[in-house]
Design an enzyme around this catalytic site. Sequence first.
Site, PDB file in Angstrom:
ATOM      1  N   LYS A 198       0.854  -1.179   0.000  1.00  0.00           N
ATOM      2  CA  LYS A 198       0.000   0.000   0.000  1.00  0.00           C
ATOM      3  C   LYS A 198       0.894   1.235   0.000  1.00  0.00           C
ATOM      4  CE  LYS A 198      -3.621   2.389   2.549  1.00  0.00           C
ATOM      5  NZ  LYS A 198      -4.631   2.286   3.621  1.00  0.00           N
ATOM      6  N   GLU A 236       7.468  -6.830   0.978  1.00  0.00           N
ATOM      7  CA  GLU A 236       6.255  -6.809   1.820  1.00  0.00           C
ATOM      8  C   GLU A 236       5.346  -8.009   1.525  1.00  0.00           C
ATOM      9  OE1 GLU A 236       5.310  -5.068   4.293  1.00  0.00           O
ATOM     10  OE2 GLU A 236       6.278  -3.099   4.260  1.00  0.00           O
ATOM     11  N   LYS A 251      -2.166  -1.428  -3.867  1.00  0.00           N
ATOM     12  CA  LYS A 251      -3.041  -0.264  -3.799  1.00  0.00           C
ATOM     13  C   LYS A 251      -2.234   1.007  -3.886  1.00  0.00           C
ATOM     14  CE  LYS A 251      -6.138   1.939  -0.547  1.00  0.00           C
ATOM     15  NZ  LYS A 251      -6.583   1.977   0.821  1.00  0.00           N
ATOM     16  N   SER A 277     -10.218   5.738  -4.527  1.00  0.00           N
ATOM     17  CA  SER A 277     -11.149   6.858  -4.689  1.00  0.00           C
ATOM     18  C   SER A 277     -10.677   7.892  -5.710  1.00  0.00           C
ATOM     19  CB  SER A 277     -11.391   7.519  -3.328  1.00  0.00           C
ATOM     20  OG  SER A 277     -10.164   7.924  -2.742  1.00  0.00           O
TER      21      SER A 277
HETATM   22  C1  PBG Z   1      -7.376   3.546   5.588  1.00  0.00           C
HETATM   23  C2  PBG Z   1      -7.764   3.289   4.174  1.00  0.00           C
HETATM   24  C3  PBG Z   1      -7.602   4.213   3.149  1.00  0.00           C
HETATM   25  C4  PBG Z   1      -8.180   3.650   2.017  1.00  0.00           C
HETATM   26  C5  PBG Z   1      -8.651   2.378   2.367  1.00  0.00           C
HETATM   27  N1  PBG Z   1      -8.370   2.171   3.725  1.00  0.00           N
HETATM   28  C6  PBG Z   1      -7.053   5.595   3.165  1.00  0.00           C
HETATM   29  C7  PBG Z   1      -5.694   5.844   3.651  1.00  0.00           C
HETATM   30  O1  PBG Z   1      -4.856   4.945   3.800  1.00  0.00           O
HETATM   31  O2  PBG Z   1      -5.415   7.004   3.925  1.00  0.00           O
HETATM   32  C8  PBG Z   1      -8.257   4.343   0.703  1.00  0.00           C
HETATM   33  C9  PBG Z   1      -9.286   3.881  -0.248  1.00  0.00           C
HETATM   34  C10 PBG Z   1      -9.569   4.817  -1.367  1.00  0.00           C
HETATM   35  O3  PBG Z   1      -8.923   5.877  -1.542  1.00  0.00           O
HETATM   36  O4  PBG Z   1     -10.486   4.501  -2.140  1.00  0.00           O
HETATM   37  N2  PBG Z   1      -6.740   2.600   6.309  1.00  0.00           N
END
Ligand code: PBG
Length: 330
Positions: A198, A236, A251, A277
């Site tokens: 991530k 990871e 992600k 998003s």
């Molecule tokens: C938080 C989390 C995030 C997303 C999923 N879980 C945001 C972040 O890490 O700040 C993002 C998902 C998206 O942007 O659609 N643990």
Amino acid sequence: MLHRPRRNRKSPAIRNLVRETSLSAKDFIYPLFVHEAEENVAIESMPGCTRWSLAGLVKEAGEAHALGVPAVVIFPAVPEEKKNSTADECYNPNGLVPRAIQALKQAHPTLCVITDVALDPYNSDGHDGIVRPNRNDELEIINDETVAVLCKQAICHAHAGADIVSPSDMMDGRVEALRTALDDAGYQDVSILSYSAKYASAYYGPFRGALDSAPKAGDKKTYQMDYANVREAVREVILDEEEGADMVMVKPAGAYLDIISKVRETTSLPVAAYQVSGEYLMIKSAADAGWLDEKAIVLESLFAIKRAGADLILTYFAKQVAQWEIDGEF
Ligand code: PBG
């Protein structure tokens, strides 16, 4: 001319025969937002997405499931007064997420319910882990204490009936700790879908707007990964596999296709990718302005993620694409 590759493209029938990648609602995990209120409220930062009431969540998940989407992942919007610096609300057995899991499983027993394991929606600091100033008065995210809280959160979700817990916090050692904690509590069958790679990404901006969960200070770069790195993602993933993850995730997705492809070669575990998003918003806003053909772009973006090597895709377009699939649109 011996080679005329165009022969394999000469009709829809032949193009279908030689198509290398497929896309289906069966590949999708549908992310849904839930809050305590009775009304469903449109999310300004993500046009077309909604903060659902519990009843609205159950209905929306049921509609998506009826169209062929096998799984949802739920994200809670927690009122500010329930947040504190140790995120205690995240393991409240009567909290919003456990109630949402129970309601979903009761209404739709065959729906796979996934939960996000991380502290940010519950943490008054807005970080995925517990924050404390260090000797130099810089904010530090405390790894091991956070992992202990994540274990309580995961057990709370498992107890409520979650099929899969999905740690998105990027703390070290959390997959092994979660596996052990779940097993010790009798939840050997609850799976772990780990957000293994991530990245610290600006593409999460609209999501943090949706949940009011942006960090109050600092950024997430001491735990989420540097977007300049690829070997670190491999490391990871290997660690998470050794620690007992059932599935791994990359992600964001669209700008990280090389990572998906590398991870696909690294592990035999199922690989998920999250079209986040910001990816959603970029497509949606361009389409809403009439600048791009929404259906064409959505399908192309999702096919690309599959082609790169993802088995599963988390996407806010899941329900829409499932409808297109039924309508024979692709
Ligand atoms: C938080 C989390 C995030 C997303 C999923 N879980 C945001 C972040 O890490 O700040 C993002 C998902 C998206 O942007 O659609 N643990």
